[in-house]
Design a protein around this motif. Sequence first.
Motif, PDB file in Angstrom:
ATOM      1  N   PRO A 211       8.893 -78.966  15.420  1.00  0.00           N
ATOM      2  CA  PRO A 211       8.835 -79.944  14.340  1.00  0.00           C
ATOM      3  C   PRO A 211       9.647 -79.443  13.155  1.00  0.00           C
ATOM      4  CG  PRO A 211       6.834 -78.635  14.357  1.00  0.00           C
ATOM      5  CD  PRO A 211       7.609 -78.255  15.595  1.00  0.00           C
ATOM      6  N   PRO A 212      10.435 -80.285  12.507  1.00  0.00           N
ATOM      7  CA  PRO A 212      11.168 -79.838  11.313  1.00  0.00           C
ATOM      8  C   PRO A 212      10.250 -79.254  10.249  1.00  0.00           C
ATOM      9  CG  PRO A 212      11.964 -81.966  12.056  1.00  0.00           C
ATOM     10  CD  PRO A 212      10.749 -81.670  12.868  1.00  0.00           C
ATOM     11  N   LEU A 213       8.974 -79.690  10.217  1.00  0.00           N
ATOM     12  CA  LEU A 213       8.020 -79.180   9.233  1.00  0.00           C
ATOM     13  C   LEU A 213       7.739 -77.689   9.417  1.00  0.00           C
ATOM     14  CD1 LEU A 213       5.416 -82.098   9.077  1.00  0.00           C
ATOM     15  CD2 LEU A 213       7.103 -81.470   7.351  1.00  0.00           C
ATOM     16  N   LEU A 214       8.188 -77.123  10.547  1.00  0.00           N
ATOM     17  CA  LEU A 214       8.043 -75.680  10.727  1.00  0.00           C
ATOM     18  C   LEU A 214       8.860 -74.919   9.676  1.00  0.00           C
ATOM     19  CD1 LEU A 214       6.577 -73.801  12.748  1.00  0.00           C
ATOM     20  CD2 LEU A 214       8.703 -73.690  14.053  1.00  0.00           C
ATOM     21  N   VAL A 215       9.913 -75.543   9.188  1.00  0.00           N
ATOM     22  CA  VAL A 215      10.767 -74.949   8.161  1.00  0.00           C
ATOM     23  C   VAL A 215      10.125 -75.218   6.801  1.00  0.00           C
ATOM     24  CG1 VAL A 215      13.067 -74.957   7.140  1.00  0.00           C
ATOM     25  CG2 VAL A 215      12.785 -75.343   9.599  1.00  0.00           C
ATOM     26  N   PRO A 216       9.732 -74.183   6.059  1.00  0.00           N
ATOM     27  CA  PRO A 216       9.002 -74.391   4.801  1.00  0.00           C
ATOM     28  C   PRO A 216       9.726 -75.303   3.820  1.00  0.00           C
ATOM     29  CG  PRO A 216       8.885 -72.092   5.452  1.00  0.00           C
ATOM     30  CD  PRO A 216       9.848 -72.757   6.386  1.00  0.00           C
ATOM     31  N   GLU A 217      11.059 -75.213   3.746  1.00  0.00           N
ATOM     32  CA  GLU A 217      11.799 -76.054   2.809  1.00  0.00           C
ATOM     33  C   GLU A 217      11.648 -77.539   3.140  1.00  0.00           C
ATOM     34  OE1 GLU A 217      14.010 -72.095   2.940  1.00  0.00           O
ATOM     35  OE2 GLU A 217      12.846 -73.368   4.290  1.00  0.00           O
ATOM     36  N   VAL A 218      11.498 -77.850   4.422  1.00  0.00           N
ATOM     37  CA  VAL A 218      11.293 -79.240   4.835  1.00  0.00           C
ATOM     38  C   VAL A 218       9.859 -79.672   4.539  1.00  0.00           C
ATOM     39  CG1 VAL A 218      11.303 -80.852   6.773  1.00  0.00           C
ATOM     40  CG2 VAL A 218      13.077 -79.097   6.607  1.00  0.00           C
ATOM     41  N   ALA A 219       8.906 -78.800   4.833  1.00  0.00           N
ATOM     42  CA  ALA A 219       7.496 -79.125   4.613  1.00  0.00           C
ATOM     43  C   ALA A 219       7.156 -79.199   3.131  1.00  0.00           C
ATOM     44  CB  ALA A 219       6.610 -78.089   5.299  1.00  0.00           C
ATOM     45  N   SER A 220       7.897 -78.472   2.314  1.00  0.00           N
ATOM     46  CA  SER A 220       7.707 -78.483   0.860  1.00  0.00           C
ATOM     47  C   SER A 220       6.259 -78.150   0.504  1.00  0.00           C
ATOM     48  CB  SER A 220       8.133 -79.843   0.301  1.00  0.00           C
ATOM     49  OG  SER A 220       8.150 -79.822  -1.105  1.00  0.00           O
ATOM     50  N   GLY A 221       5.569 -79.027  -0.214  1.00  0.00           N
ATOM     51  CA  GLY A 221       4.229 -78.743  -0.692  1.00  0.00           C
ATOM     52  C   GLY A 221       3.193 -78.578   0.402  1.00  0.00           C
ATOM     53  N   ALA A 222       3.493 -79.034   1.611  1.00  0.00           N
ATOM     54  CA  ALA A 222       2.553 -78.900   2.729  1.00  0.00           C
ATOM     55  C   ALA A 222       2.878 -77.696   3.609  1.00  0.00           C
ATOM     56  CB  ALA A 222       2.572 -80.170   3.577  1.00  0.00           C
ATOM     57  N   ALA A 223       3.759 -76.827   3.149  1.00  0.00           N
ATOM     58  CA  ALA A 223       4.235 -75.726   3.979  1.00  0.00           C
ATOM     59  C   ALA A 223       3.107 -74.828   4.475  1.00  0.00           C
ATOM     60  CB  ALA A 223       5.268 -74.894   3.212  1.00  0.00           C
ATOM     61  N   ALA A 224       2.106 -74.573   3.630  1.00  0.00           N
ATOM     62  CA  ALA A 224       1.036 -73.650   4.001  1.00  0.00           C
ATOM     63  C   ALA A 224       0.226 -74.139   5.197  1.00  0.00           C
ATOM     64  CB  ALA A 224       0.113 -73.416   2.811  1.00  0.00           C
ATOM     65  N   GLU A 225       0.266 -75.432   5.471  1.00  0.00           N
ATOM     66  CA  GLU A 225      -0.522 -75.986   6.569  1.00  0.00           C
ATOM     67  C   GLU A 225      -0.086 -75.448   7.932  1.00  0.00           C
ATOM     68  OE1 GLU A 225      -0.292 -80.212   6.285  1.00  0.00           O
ATOM     69  OE2 GLU A 225      -1.246 -80.286   4.302  1.00  0.00           O
ATOM     70  N   LEU A 226       1.158 -74.996   8.036  1.00  0.00           N
ATOM     71  CA  LEU A 226       1.663 -74.489   9.322  1.00  0.00           C
ATOM     72  C   LEU A 226       1.935 -72.991   9.282  1.00  0.00           C
ATOM     73  CD1 LEU A 226       4.077 -77.339  10.529  1.00  0.00           C
ATOM     74  CD2 LEU A 226       1.693 -76.917  11.159  1.00  0.00           C
TER      75      LEU A 226
END
Length: 232
Positions: A11-26
């Motif tokens: 998932p692109p959300l694996l990259v913290p910059e993409v996940a942004s404020g939700a980065a800690a969730e992964l």
Amino acid sequence: MLVAAVVCPCPPLLVPEVASGAAAELDELRAACAEAVDELLAAEPELLVLVGDGPRAEVWTEGGSGSFHRFGVELAVRLPSGGAAGPELSPALSVGAWLLERSGTGLPTHACAVPADTPVERLLGLGEGLASLADRVGLLVLGDGSACRTVKAPGYLDERAEPFDAELARALGAADTEALAGLDVELCRQLQVEGRAPWQVLAGAARGAGLGGKLRYADAPYGVGYFVASWR
């Protein structure tokens, strides 16, 4: 010969910059991926090969680059060896390149994109071919499980998704190549399983290699099955 393999989600959300404020969730998932890649490198492969889903069959043998621009992030990635030759890496392979960049490896690296509708026998044969590219080959295989685990999942809730992912987790943890080779193509399509084709490439590459498996992560934080496994 295949000496080690790692399965990671993409998932692109694996990259913290993409996940942004939700980065800690992964964070837990990122840690599992990093540990798996470290174990892959510890097997001392001569050649790394990334395998992931893509809109068309493509191979990168002299470098390659990808980006996360489509997700609104000015972040580019490259395969560890070579330049930016060839077409842009698919989103799945871009996540794989990002994982390798984090590891700091400079090993020669190829990448292979496989479309979701590729026939099983062709995928198994491709895997056998990739395993023969060098005396010591390591695979980083990118793919997600079902996208139908909850009502908020991309594919909405499908009661078949959870048992499918449970069996998939078992197969990945046991390095069960026959189970992966036998994945139901139509069921995978219905459950929006993006990893079917890459995992069947892995099944072909690992046949007869005598690898054992270890499941590092199995969860569905956004209603999509994510798995991390190491084969040695």
